[in-house]
Design an enzyme around this catalytic site. Structure first.
Site, PDB file in Angstrom:
ATOM      1  N   LYS A  47      10.846   6.300   1.220  1.00  0.00           N
ATOM      2  CA  LYS A  47       9.418   6.608   1.223  1.00  0.00           C
ATOM      3  C   LYS A  47       8.661   5.566   2.037  1.00  0.00           C
ATOM      4  CE  LYS A  47       5.512   6.937  -1.988  1.00  0.00           C
ATOM      5  NZ  LYS A  47       4.786   5.793  -1.394  1.00  0.00           N
ATOM      6  N   LYS A  52      11.577  -0.391   3.574  1.00  0.00           N
ATOM      7  CA  LYS A  52      12.727  -0.195   4.462  1.00  0.00           C
ATOM      8  C   LYS A  52      12.744  -1.234   5.579  1.00  0.00           C
ATOM      9  CE  LYS A  52      11.814   3.871   5.923  1.00  0.00           C
ATOM     10  NZ  LYS A  52      10.424   3.788   5.414  1.00  0.00           N
TER      11      LYS A  52
END
Length: 337
Positions: A47, A52
């Site tokens: 998401k 990330k």
């Protein structure tokens, strides 16, 4: 490839036909057969805002410090994957550089789009301006240019691809659909939305496995872990391992906000990212068992996700703000002979 749309008196109709033609294009068939490559190509999904880029920047830095040759490619239109490596400075993206060079009648060179930091080679694909193109198409164009620059001939131990998991259009699913990577890693946290995205990625992997694909999910990184356990329960439920758990720690938050790498061998968080690097390298791609909506909601208490709510159907009277008067139907009813 469709010709560029030109404004004419019939421009709107031409645009509609152009969009329909593009929508009707069938994707290339999924590659069948075992993926064979000395380079591990790993796609990371999650998401937006889940961490990330933070995870990948520190992971790639740790891998490089361990003597590995690592290429980090940002495949998110935000183009922020590599910012941590370069202390907040943005890299020229492949898409914008390609457009500028093309307008000048010049070719794109590797030095125009790929840069080095701490032993990591890094680049950003980029994306179109808001409302001016499809992000997935931008991803496709970016990889086509990488192939022209010799992507399949480069000698890296690891190529890490950072993909936005919220977007489900075809371009962002390329690594899974076309066997462009050997395995996928999902980044999530103990919240419903990030696990919903992780579950969607698992569903995509499962779907393309049924069509003969080879990509699997190698595991999950739990970021901003507060100890409540939902992300770990999700990983167990879908059948993937937890590769690392990054705590919700103020030191990590502060350093990340200041664009500081914490995945250093001699730093406080070095052992965590060293273990993550080892697990990423050795983890095997699995075919996950994605959850249905009830199964996903079941990971959380009913008080958190509204599990005790009963859906109440609306009526025509509700929709019209009062009493509905029945009117004769205009439907023609034929007598049966």
């Amino acid at each position: 490839m469709n010709a560029p749309f030109k404004a004419t008196e019939n421009g709107l109709m031409a645009l509609v036909e152009s969009v329909r033609a593009e929508a009707a294009m069938e994707p290339d068939p999924v590659h069948e057969g075992e993926a064979k490559s000395e380079t591990q190509i790993i796609a990371i999904y999650g998401k937006g805002g889940i961490g990330k880029s933070f995870t990948l920047a520190n992971l790639s830095h740790m891998m490089a410090q361990q003597g590995k040759r690592v290429l980090l490619i940002g495949c998110d239109p935000k183009s922020d994957t590599t910012s941590l490596l370069f202390s907040g400075r943005a890299c020229p993206t492949i898409i914008e550089t390609s457009a500028r060079k093309k307008a000048a009648g010049e070719d794109v060179a590797i030095g125009d789009v790929c840069f080095k930091s701490g032993g990591v080679f890094a680049m950003e694909l980029g994306g179109p301006e808001v409302g001016r193109g499809c992000g997935g198409r931008g991803i496709i164009h970016g990889f086509e240019l990488l192939e022209k620059l010799g992507f399949h001939e480069w000698g890296f131990d690891y190529v890490l691809l950072d993909f936005l998991g919220d977007v489900v259009c075809g371009g962002f699913g390329l690594p899974i659909a076309r066997d462009m990577c050997q395995k996928v890693i999902v980044v999530g946290s103990n919240d419903l939305q990030s696990l919903y995205v992780a579950n969607n990625v698992c569903s995509a992997v499962d779907y393309f496995r049924k069509l003969g694909g080879n990509v699997g999910v190698a595991g999950m990184v739990i970021n901003k872990d507060d100890g409540t356990g939902e992300a770990a329960a999700f990983a167990e439920a879908v059948g993937i391992p937890v590769l690392a758990t990054i705590p919700a720690d103020e030191d990590i938050r502060r350093k990340s906000a200041n664009y500081q790498i914490i995945g250093k061998p001699d730093g406080r968080w070095g052992p965590l990212f060293a273990e993550l690097a080892e697990n990423v390298a050795s983890s095997q791609p699995q075919r996950p068992t994605p959850l249905d909506q009830d199964g996903l909601l079941g990971l959380f208490s009913s008080q958190m996700v509204g599990g005790n709510v009963v859906l109440e159907p609306a009526s025509q009277a509700d929709m019209r703000g009062g009493i509905v008067i029945d009117k004769p139907s205009l439907e023609i009813v034929y007598d049966q002979v």
